[in-house]
Design a protein around this motif. Structure first.
Motif, PDB file in Angstrom:
ATOM      1  N   UNK A 195       0.825  -1.201   0.000  1.00 48.19           N
ATOM      2  CA  UNK A 195       0.000   0.000   0.000  1.00 48.19           C
ATOM      3  C   UNK A 195       0.865   1.260   0.000  1.00 48.19           C
ATOM      4  N   UNK A 196       1.574   1.451  -1.095  1.00 45.81           N
ATOM      5  CA  UNK A 196       2.395   2.647  -1.240  1.00 45.81           C
ATOM      6  C   UNK A 196       2.038   3.299  -2.571  1.00 45.81           C
ATOM      7  N   UNK A 197       1.630   4.554  -2.522  1.00 49.98           N
ATOM      8  CA  UNK A 197       1.280   5.299  -3.726  1.00 49.98           C
ATOM      9  C   UNK A 197       2.459   6.185  -4.099  1.00 49.98           C
ATOM     10  N   UNK A 198       2.970   6.007  -5.308  1.00 49.69           N
ATOM     11  CA  UNK A 198       4.124   6.786  -5.763  1.00 49.69           C
ATOM     12  C   UNK A 198       3.663   8.202  -6.108  1.00 49.69           C
ATOM     13  N   UNK A 199       4.280   9.192  -5.486  1.00 52.71           N
ATOM     14  CA  UNK A 199       3.903  10.579  -5.733  1.00 52.71           C
ATOM     15  C   UNK A 199       2.713  11.003  -4.898  1.00 52.71           C
ATOM     16  N   UNK A 200       2.458  12.286  -4.884  1.00 50.78           N
ATOM     17  CA  UNK A 200       1.398  12.830  -4.029  1.00 50.78           C
ATOM     18  C   UNK A 200       0.010  12.588  -4.593  1.00 50.78           C
ATOM     19  N   UNK A 201      -0.102  12.572  -5.928  1.00 47.80           N
ATOM     20  CA  UNK A 201      -1.377  12.379  -6.634  1.00 47.80           C
ATOM     21  C   UNK A 201      -2.380  13.470  -6.268  1.00 47.80           C
ATOM     22  N   UNK A 202      -3.674  13.084  -6.207  1.00 45.38           N
ATOM     23  CA  UNK A 202      -4.715  14.060  -5.882  1.00 45.38           C
ATOM     24  C   UNK A 202      -4.626  14.417  -4.405  1.00 45.38           C
ATOM     25  N   UNK A 203      -5.434  15.360  -4.002  1.00 44.90           N
ATOM     26  CA  UNK A 203      -5.353  15.709  -2.591  1.00 44.90           C
ATOM     27  C   UNK A 203      -6.563  16.456  -2.108  1.00 44.90           C
ATOM     28  N   UNK A 204      -6.897  16.233  -0.844  1.00 45.02           N
ATOM     29  CA  UNK A 204      -7.874  17.074  -0.192  1.00 45.02           C
ATOM     30  C   UNK A 204      -9.195  16.410   0.130  1.00 45.02           C
ATOM     31  N   UNK A 205      -9.761  16.819   1.252  1.00 41.54           N
ATOM     32  CA  UNK A 205     -11.097  16.425   1.674  1.00 41.54           C
ATOM     33  C   UNK A 205     -11.912  17.682   1.920  1.00 41.54           C
ATOM     34  N   UNK A 206     -13.182  17.611   1.589  1.00 37.49           N
ATOM     35  CA  UNK A 206     -14.077  18.712   1.920  1.00 37.49           C
ATOM     36  C   UNK A 206     -14.750  18.462   3.278  1.00 37.49           C
ATOM     37  N   UNK A 207     -15.464  19.465   3.745  1.00 37.97           N
ATOM     38  CA  UNK A 207     -15.935  19.508   5.128  1.00 37.97           C
ATOM     39  C   UNK A 207     -16.742  18.287   5.545  1.00 37.97           C
ATOM     40  N   UNK A 208     -17.718  17.876   4.742  1.00 42.73           N
ATOM     41  CA  UNK A 208     -18.557  16.759   5.149  1.00 42.73           C
ATOM     42  C   UNK A 208     -17.750  15.475   5.269  1.00 42.73           C
ATOM     43  N   UNK A 209     -16.747  15.305   4.427  1.00 41.18           N
ATOM     44  CA  UNK A 209     -15.921  14.104   4.509  1.00 41.18           C
ATOM     45  C   UNK A 209     -15.058  14.126   5.760  1.00 41.18           C
ATOM     46  N   UNK A 210     -14.581  15.290   6.141  1.00 43.73           N
ATOM     47  CA  UNK A 210     -13.857  15.391   7.420  1.00 43.73           C
ATOM     48  C   UNK A 210     -14.799  15.020   8.560  1.00 43.73           C
ATOM     49  N   UNK A 211     -16.051  15.471   8.482  1.00 44.12           N
ATOM     50  CA  UNK A 211     -17.042  15.092   9.496  1.00 44.12           C
ATOM     51  C   UNK A 211     -17.242  13.584   9.536  1.00 44.12           C
TER      52      UNK A 211
END
Length: 494
Positions: A38-54
């Motif tokens: 389970x290792x992803x090469x590079x940063x790729x996409x990023x970020x969560x919005x508020x409801x997902x953090x909830x």
């Protein structure tokens, strides 16, 4: 042949979130992941919005992601940042965190639950019958599952093998995204032109540069090269900045599609397997994680025999419209990125509108996911919406609503006279909490709502029933969502 109650194809954020939900519900679940680890090469996409953090907060793991990310006001329309710092949530922001960090944190979490992972394997074919699915894997391995869930991306083998249509729009533009080293110092900031959006950003290591550039024509459906990236940069900037030593290079397009069905018998889809779109607005990861949280508890109840298989139909009923709306939104955002002289007039107009409070809140509600409303019928404004994370006082002391959901179990929250509700037939399935709350009940976008006497909260954090002084409709809601009032096992043959 190894057997599992549920097999998930794909170990990205959606697949891991679904596995976590099922494991919390004591379901025997396994992930098939093509990567050897389970290792992803590079940063790729990023970020969560508020409801997902909830959602992550509901499971007690949000702090793990918050510790490695950065809280920002990142949602944009045109040139306007949609400030949602006044939204009634503990997380009125987006979280900037790269996908490789997300996957590392999630992978560590699911090992604690635990979840079986078949690394270095891919699903090659499937065959379902009345009692389960035979899953053939690369390397002459096979599994048997009662249900199979495809979380294997936009080119999903599972979706194709299940015969599920994937209608939508073909690509009209493509972007290259990469992490490389450069011989020259790149310019800071983003650039928009008639082709699309471009930008270079030096990463935290001080050496690597993250590049996003729109190609002049839609690129081929092949792996991009350093030469492709160089050509695209020169077309926009007049130089390729001496790019070399790439960590990774990838191509994405504005192809937009949504599965006609999220379920075909014992095969289901979630995340990019069910919907693909241009990444404007950064909603992809959040949509997938929320698909998983909507599906997980329902699938667990069917596996355990608590509910009939028809409960799974509500997964598509609820999540398909949410993704359809997000798709329309990302298509609009993609158009606003193309800024020639004529388009810029529209961008300026939309940006001005987005600065006004009502449009700002409406748009931020869509992007953040905080305004999601599942159609559960007429009634109190809370019905079908996320339960606010209220501060409660109970006989055992203070507690937050989201803390009650850490084990992914439903909650009947009684805010009236203690002991008012007798739900003995559901006692092993539904927690009953007598509590008090002082203060207003406020929902994002809608504003203040009348405080109810009781609410039935699903494991995904959405309100399934609202009591306004009586228990009318409670037994019906309990039966609809958490099975009939009898011992578990009645639906074992489903």
């Amino acid at each position: 042949m190894a057997e599992h109650a549920v097999v998930i194809a794909g170990g990205g954020p959606t697949g891991m979130m679904l596995a976590a939900e099922l494991a919390l519900a004591k379901v025997d679940v396994a992930i098939v992941e093509r990567r050897p680890e389970h290792v992803l090469i590079g940063s790729r996409a990023g970020g969560f919005h508020s409801r997902t953090i909830e959602v992550l907060d509901q499971r007690g793991v949000a702090d793990r992601f918050l510790a490695e990310g950065r809280a920002v006001q990142a949602a944009m329309i045109g040139t306007t940042v949609l400030d949602m710092s006044d939204f009634p949530t503990r997380h009125p922001y987006s979280l900037g965190i790269w996908q490789n960090q997300i996957e590392r944190i999630m992978a560590a979490w699911i090992t604690e639950l635990p979840v079986r992972i078949y690394h270095g394997r891919e699903v090659t074919s499937l065959a379902q019958d009345d009692t389960g699915v035979d899953v053939e894997l690369s390397g002459d391995h096979s599994l048997r599952a009662r249900y199979l869930v495809g979380c294997d991306g936009g080119r999903s083998v599972i979706r194709k093998a299940a015969g599920i249509d994937f209608p939508g729009w073909d690509p009209t533009r493509s972007n290259l995204i990469a992490e490389v080293e450069t011989a020259e110092e790149p310019p800071k900031g983003m650039r928009n032109d008639a082709t699309g959006v471009h930008g270079l950003h030096r990463m935290e290591d001080g050496r690597t540069v993250r590049v996003v550039v729109t190609e002049q024509q839609v690129g081929p459906d092949t792996e991009p090269t350093v030469g492709d990236l160089s050509e695209a940069l020169i077309a926009v900037y007049g130089t390729d900045f001496g790019i070399h030593n790439p960590t990774w290079i990838s191509r994405f397009t504005d192809m937009t599609r949504q599965a006609a069905a999220y379920r075909a018998g014992r095969v289901l889809l979630a995340g990019d397997s069910a919907h693909v779109h241009y990444p404007a607005g950064g909603q992809g990861l959040s949509l997938g994680v929320q698909d998983a949280v909507n599906l997980g508890w329902k699938l667990a109840q069917v596996v355990h025999g608590t509910s009939a298989a028809s409960l799974l139909d509500t997964y598509q009923d609820e999540r398909h419209p949410v993704a359809a709306r997000a798709i329309r939104h990302t298509m609009a955002l993609a158009l606003l990125q193309r800024q020639d002289d004529r388009m810029k007039t529209l961008v300026d107009l939309v940006s001005e509108l987005a600065r006004m409070d009502e449009p700002r809140q409406w748009l931020a509600g869509i992007i953040s996911g905080l305004d999601i409303h599942y159609d559960l019928g007429e009634g109190h404004p809370l019905l079908g919406r996320r339960m606010p994370d209220l501060d409660l006082v109970t006989a055992d002391g203070p507690i937050r609503v989201f803390e009650l959901l850490h084990d992914a179990r439903p909650v009947l929250l009684n805010l009236g006279v203690p002991g008012s509700f007798d739900i003995t037939p559901w006692a092993e399935r539904v927690q009953v909490i007598d509590a008090q709350h002082v203060g207003a009940w406020e929902l994002p976008v809608l504003g203040t709502v009348t405080a109810p006497a009781a609410v039935l909260i699903r494991p995904d954090g959405y309100v399934a029933w609202v009591g306004e002084g009586t228990g009318a409709g409670l037994r019906e809601a309990l039966t609809r969502w958490f099975g009939p009032p009898h011992a578990n096992g009645a639906y074992r043959s489903e």
